[in-house]
Design a protein around this motif. Structure first.
Motif, PDB file in Angstrom:
ATOM      1  N   UNK A  21       0.807  -1.224   0.000  1.00 16.73           N
ATOM      2  CA  UNK A  21       0.000   0.000   0.000  1.00 16.73           C
ATOM      3  C   UNK A  21       0.843   1.277   0.000  1.00 16.73           C
ATOM      4  N   UNK A  22       1.679   1.456   1.016  1.00 22.58           N
ATOM      5  CA  UNK A  22       2.441   2.719   1.183  1.00 22.58           C
ATOM      6  C   UNK A  22       1.534   3.934   1.002  1.00 22.58           C
ATOM      7  N   UNK A  23       0.393   3.900   1.665  1.00 19.87           N
ATOM      8  CA  UNK A  23      -0.557   5.016   1.597  1.00 19.87           C
ATOM      9  C   UNK A  23      -0.470   5.816   2.896  1.00 19.87           C
ATOM     10  N   UNK A  24      -0.217   7.119   2.768  1.00 21.18           N
ATOM     11  CA  UNK A  24      -0.053   7.952   3.964  1.00 21.18           C
ATOM     12  C   UNK A  24      -1.301   8.749   4.309  1.00 21.18           C
ATOM     13  N   UNK A  25      -2.192   8.909   3.340  1.00 20.09           N
ATOM     14  CA  UNK A  25      -3.278   9.869   3.559  1.00 20.09           C
ATOM     15  C   UNK A  25      -4.629   9.252   3.847  1.00 20.09           C
ATOM     16  N   UNK A  26      -4.658   8.063   4.445  1.00 22.52           N
ATOM     17  CA  UNK A  26      -5.945   7.410   4.708  1.00 22.52           C
ATOM     18  C   UNK A  26      -6.363   7.683   6.152  1.00 22.52           C
ATOM     19  N   UNK A  27      -7.589   8.125   6.321  1.00 22.41           N
ATOM     20  CA  UNK A  27      -8.104   8.352   7.674  1.00 22.41           C
ATOM     21  C   UNK A  27      -8.685   7.044   8.205  1.00 22.41           C
ATOM     22  N   UNK A  31     -14.659   2.451  15.757  1.00 20.36           N
ATOM     23  CA  UNK A  31     -15.839   2.668  16.594  1.00 20.36           C
ATOM     24  C   UNK A  31     -16.405   1.303  16.943  1.00 20.36           C
ATOM     25  N   UNK A  32     -16.245   0.890  18.202  1.00 18.10           N
ATOM     26  CA  UNK A  32     -16.732  -0.434  18.606  1.00 18.10           C
ATOM     27  C   UNK A  32     -16.047  -1.516  17.791  1.00 18.10           C
ATOM     28  N   UNK A  33     -16.847  -2.327  17.118  1.00 18.18           N
ATOM     29  CA  UNK A  33     -16.295  -3.435  16.327  1.00 18.18           C
ATOM     30  C   UNK A  33     -16.069  -3.056  14.872  1.00 18.18           C
ATOM     31  N   UNK A  34     -16.243  -1.764  14.564  1.00 19.46           N
ATOM     32  CA  UNK A  34     -16.126  -1.329  13.169  1.00 19.46           C
ATOM     33  C   UNK A  34     -14.877  -0.476  12.936  1.00 19.46           C
ATOM     34  N   UNK A  35     -14.263  -0.682  11.781  1.00 23.62           N
ATOM     35  CA  UNK A  35     -13.102   0.118  11.399  1.00 23.62           C
ATOM     36  C   UNK A  35     -13.447   0.864  10.100  1.00 23.62           C
ATOM     37  N   UNK A  36     -13.410   2.192  10.160  1.00 20.23           N
ATOM     38  CA  UNK A  36     -13.782   3.012   9.008  1.00 20.23           C
ATOM     39  C   UNK A  36     -12.544   3.504   8.281  1.00 20.23           C
ATOM     40  N   UNK A  37     -12.548   3.371   6.966  1.00 21.28           N
ATOM     41  CA  UNK A  37     -11.461   3.889   6.119  1.00 21.28           C
ATOM     42  C   UNK A  37     -12.025   4.988   5.252  1.00 21.28           C
ATOM     43  N   UNK A  38     -11.380   6.168   5.287  1.00 23.95           N
ATOM     44  CA  UNK A  38     -11.847   7.283   4.456  1.00 23.95           C
ATOM     45  C   UNK A  38     -10.675   7.948   3.758  1.00 23.95           C
ATOM     46  N   UNK A  39     -10.932   8.469   2.581  1.00 25.73           N
ATOM     47  CA  UNK A  39      -9.892   9.138   1.806  1.00 25.73           C
ATOM     48  C   UNK A  39     -10.079   8.842   0.336  1.00 25.73           C
ATOM     49  N   UNK A  40      -9.085   9.243  -0.446  1.00 26.18           N
ATOM     50  CA  UNK A  40      -9.178   9.056  -1.897  1.00 26.18           C
ATOM     51  C   UNK A  40      -8.014   8.218  -2.387  1.00 26.18           C
ATOM     52  N   UNK A  65     -15.334   0.125   4.249  1.00 27.14           N
ATOM     53  CA  UNK A  65     -14.470   0.744   3.243  1.00 27.14           C
ATOM     54  C   UNK A  65     -15.189   1.927   2.588  1.00 27.14           C
ATOM     55  N   UNK A  66     -14.927   3.122   3.102  1.00 28.22           N
ATOM     56  CA  UNK A  66     -15.561   4.329   2.567  1.00 28.22           C
ATOM     57  C   UNK A  66     -14.596   5.141   1.697  1.00 28.22           C
ATOM     58  N   UNK A  67     -13.520   4.489   1.246  1.00 24.35           N
ATOM     59  CA  UNK A  67     -12.569   5.150   0.347  1.00 24.35           C
ATOM     60  C   UNK A  67     -13.245   5.415  -0.990  1.00 24.35           C
ATOM     61  N   UNK A  68     -12.867   6.528  -1.595  1.00 25.21           N
ATOM     62  CA  UNK A  68     -13.405   6.823  -2.927  1.00 25.21           C
ATOM     63  C   UNK A  68     -12.268   6.840  -3.945  1.00 25.21           C
ATOM     64  N   UNK A  69     -12.585   6.485  -5.160  1.00 25.67           N
ATOM     65  CA  UNK A  69     -11.601   6.489  -6.244  1.00 25.67           C
ATOM     66  C   UNK A  69     -11.622   7.872  -6.893  1.00 25.67           C
TER      67      UNK A  69
END
Lengths: 81, 242
Positions: A21-27, A31-40, A65-69
């Motif tokens: 990956x080597x992705x630096x800009x992913x938020x 929250x509880x049992x969920x892991x949210x990924x955001x960014x582009x 997975x809430x990442x957008x392309x």
């Protein structure tokens, strides 16, 4: 139980340092049992790969997975300076 | 004559992405006179990815000038990648300058990767442990080289090309806690001292396109996710007309 902040930090570190990956800009938020990924990201394959690496770094959590392309438009306008 | 500058950074080409970006460059000569690349051209800085970059940007109908970014340094092969690009006719700046004749005007481009440290009042100082001193000193040395290159530059138009940001305006949208890793005011201070018409940078994917230095030089964050278009086009001619 590990504090969610440390889990998020570990996932963020994995996304930056994992050769796949080597992705630096992913938020990353946990929250509880969920892991949210955001960014582009640049393409769909990459979006899925990031979710895979995140899942490996935080087994047991449900990855949302809430990442957008990035949609690259053809430039039409120019800015006059 | 007008001078149209196309610019983009952070294209992050992997070995699986050959040809994808190139398709957006068709007809670029109708829109711009020169293309500037603001670093992070690869994902991991491998030679294989460098080859993809070369194929993507070689033999365009307009000149291409680039700097490398932190991703392009990850595999410790920045010099090799730069050499491959130069071999293909792409100018790669490393804290130095290039001057092109464009439409009868001399376009001078100064730049390099840049580095971090933070912004005035909220930045690291050359104090304490050797690791902190080395971090800050790296930025100071780069800023000094840019100042010298700008001082010696003989050109009608002056553009600075960087990967890291010289101002925090164009970081808006990024978490403030990571600003020191996104740029340094020392870069802007050096440019403001010698003057330029435009500063272009990348690196801050969640930032904002438009900003300005304390002395009033326009700054544009051309990271691909910020632009949302294949490249930005900035027209320099001083009178607002193109």
């Amino acid at each position: 139980m590990e504090a969610p902040q440390y889990v998020a930090a570990r996932v963020q570190g994995a996304l930056a340092e994992d050769e796949r990956t080597n992705e630096l800009g992913i938020r990353v938020d946990v929250r509880g049992e969920q892991l949210f990924l955001r960014g582009q990201v640049s393409c769909e394959e990459r979006r899925e790969l990031i979710a895979d690496v995140a899942s490996e770094a935080a087994p047991g959590l449900v990855v949302r997975n809430e990442l957008t392309v990035v949609d690259v438009r053809t430039p039409e306008e120019e800015e006059k300076l | 004559m007008s001078l149209r500058i196309a610019a983009v950074g952070d294209v992050h080409l992997g070995t699986d992405m050959g040809g994808r970006y190139r398709s957006h460059l068709t007809g670029i000569e109708e829109k711009a006179d020169v293309l500037l690349l603001a670093g992070d051209l690869t994902r991991h800085g491998t030679l294989e990815e460098g080859e993809v970059v070369v194929e993507e940007f070689r033999d365009l109908p307009i000149p291409v000038i680039a700097v490398l970014g932190n991703h392009d340094h990850h595999s410790d092969k920045p010099a090799e990648i730069a050499a491959m690009m130069r071999e293909a006719g792409i100018a790669v700046l490393h804290d130095d300058a290039v001057v092109l004749d464009v439409n009868g005007e001399r376009l001078g481009v100064v730049g390099g990767k840049g580095f971090g440290g933070g912004f005035a009042g909220k930045c690291a100082s050359e104090f304490g442990e050797p690791e902190i001193k080395a971090f800050v000193n790296h930025t100071k040395r780069i800023a000094d080289r840019w100042r010298t290159a700008l001082k010696e530059l003989e050109a009608d138009r002056r553009v600075v090309l960087s990967h890291y940001s010289p101002v925090n305006d164009t970081l808006a949208g990024e978490p403030p806690e990571i600003y020191p890793f996104l740029g340094s005011y020392l870069l802007a201070e050096a440019i403001d001292a010698e003057g330029a018409d435009l500063i272009l940078h990348g690196h801050a994917h969640m930032g904002t396109e438009k900003g300005v230095t304390p002395a009033g030089i326009r700054v544009r964050n051309v990271a691909l996710p910020v632009l949302g278009r294949a490249y930005g086009v900035y027209c320099l001619n001083g009178d607002g007309r193109c």
